[in-house]
Write a protein that holds these residues in place. Structure first.
Motif, short mmCIF file in Angstrom:
data_model
loop_
_atom_site.label_atom_id
_atom_site.label_comp_id
_atom_site.label_asym_id
_atom_site.label_seq_id
_atom_site.Cartn_x
_atom_site.Cartn_y
_atom_site.Cartn_z
N ALA A 145 9.67 9.25 9.13
CA ALA A 145 8.75 8.65 8.16
C ALA A 145 8.83 7.12 8.23
N HIS A 146 10.04 6.62 8.44
CA HIS A 146 10.22 5.17 8.54
C HIS A 146 9.51 4.62 9.78
N GLU A 147 9.53 5.38 10.85
CA GLU A 147 8.85 4.95 12.08
C GLU A 147 7.34 4.88 11.86
N ILE A 148 6.79 5.84 11.12
CA ILE A 148 5.35 5.81 10.81
C ILE A 148 5.02 4.57 9.98
N ALA A 149 5.87 4.25 9.01
CA ALA A 149 5.65 3.06 8.18
C ALA A 149 5.69 1.80 9.04
N ASP A 150 6.62 1.74 9.98
CA ASP A 150 6.69 0.59 10.89
C ASP A 150 5.42 0.47 11.72
N ASN A 151 4.93 1.62 12.19
CA ASN A 151 3.70 1.61 13.00
C ASN A 151 2.49 1.15 12.17
N HIS A 161 4.74 2.13 0.93
CA HIS A 161 5.40 3.19 0.17
C HIS A 161 4.92 4.54 0.70
N ILE A 162 5.86 5.42 1.05
CA ILE A 162 5.51 6.71 1.66
C ILE A 162 5.64 7.84 0.64
N GLU A 163 4.64 8.74 0.62
CA GLU A 163 4.64 9.90 -0.26
C GLU A 163 4.32 11.15 0.56
N PRO A 164 4.80 12.33 0.11
CA PRO A 164 4.43 13.58 0.81
C PRO A 164 2.94 13.87 0.65
N ILE A 165 2.35 14.47 1.66
CA ILE A 165 0.93 14.81 1.62
C ILE A 165 0.65 15.77 0.45
N LEU A 182 0.83 -1.21 0.00
CA LEU A 182 0.00 0.00 0.00
C LEU A 182 0.87 1.26 0.00
N ASP A 183 0.25 2.35 -0.41
CA ASP A 183 0.88 3.68 -0.34
C ASP A 183 0.19 4.49 0.75
N ILE A 184 0.96 5.29 1.47
CA ILE A 184 0.39 6.24 2.43
C ILE A 184 1.06 7.60 2.23
#
Length: 305
Positions: free
Chosen positions: A261-267, A285-289, A248-250
């Protein structure tokens, strides 16, 4: 993995031996007693022997570790095996359908079946219930959908045997041997229907789908519980064996550091695993808001559920 392999192999051998004993006894009694329904039930049990042999063979494959050719391992072998088994069951059902149909259409004079047919059917029902219970328990213990499916198939066999028993009862009670052939015809249709259901269910995993689509709502709800994680989209889930693979993407604040950002992905991963059982792997996968998103071909968004 070794313990799981032992459970799968042991359960398969017990299924082979048990079904072989039941099949031989029903086919033998069906012939000497002159009961097409009991003979058909024996043929159905013979297909269970074939199923168990395939299960035994597959058990040695699914536990192999990943390699260069199969980076995701061999878990999908049980789905392929289910596809093969559906053809075996379908063929057995068609053979029985043709045999029963000939006896009904051509109205060949037949004697009443021997009373021993009732006793062997009762014995079969008790034996099948025991095997089904054992297969289900071992399937739960090993987390094997293959064994659980085999247990359900044996549970269906109990229903088939119950139908044979009812057919025999009315055959003797009404003194109409043709009812035995009619029972055999109905059982063959049930076997064919089971084969079609197994074939269709195996399509889901082979097409990288999921049987329980509620998993997507659970993923969105899990992401919403994580502070800093926004707008989950392009969510994809598929099953390998009984395990879920989720991608998923967030979106997160673009000013965050890589570590934050990596900590948020882990959570997000932790939250999803707390809400969904049997998750093998999650890719976030992390993207800027507010980043512009072009229309994607794959994946689900919240607004289309």
């Amino acid at each position: 993995m070794k313990n799981r392999e032992k459970i799968l192999i042991r359960a398969s051998w017990i299924s082979i031996i048990g079904n072989a004993a039941l099949s031989i006894s029903k086919i033998f009694v069906g012939i000497i007693a002159g009961s097409i329904a009991v003979l058909g039930d024996g043929i159905d049990s013979a297909t269970d022997v074939v199923i168990s042999i395939v299960t035994l063979f597959t058990a040695r494959i699914v536990t192999r570790p990943p390699n260069n050719n199969y980076a995701y391992g061999y878990e999908k072998a049980d789905t392929i095996a289910a596809k093969v088994l559906s053809f075996v069951i379908f063929f057995a059902g068609m053979q029985m359908l043709i045999s029963s149909g000939k006896n009904i259409l051509f109205a060949v004079p037949r004697d009443l079946p021997s009373i021993i047919a009732i006793y062997v059917t009762l014995f079969s029902m008790i034996g099948k219930l025991g095997l089904a219970y054992y297969q289900f328990r071992q399937g739960k213990l090993a987390g094997s959908p293959m064994l659980i499916a085999n247990a359900k198939n044996m549970r269906n066999d109990v229903i088939i045997s119950a139908g044979v028993l009812v057919g025999l009862f009315f055959t003797f009670y009404l003194d109409m041997p043709i009812l035995d052939s009619i029972t055999g015809l109905l059982i063959s249709l049930y076997i064919i229907r089971s084969a079609i259901n197994i074939f269709m269910e195996s399509n889901v995993a082979l097409m990288d789908g999921v049987k329980d689509t509620s998993i997507y709502n659970k993923i969105f709800e899990a992401v919403e519980k994580v502070p800093g994680a926004c707008n989950p989209h392009r969510v994809r889930s598929r099953q390998i064996g009984n395990m879920y693979m989720i991608v998923l993407d967030i979106e997160t604040d673009g000013e965050l550091t890589l570590n934050e950002a990596h900590e948020i992905a882990d959570n997000v991963e932790v939250s999803i695993k707390q809400n969904i059982e049997n998750v093998y792997d999650i890719v976030v996968h992390i993207e800027p808001i507010g980043k512009h998103h072009s229309e994607e071909k794959f994946g689900l968004n919240r607004d289309i559920l």
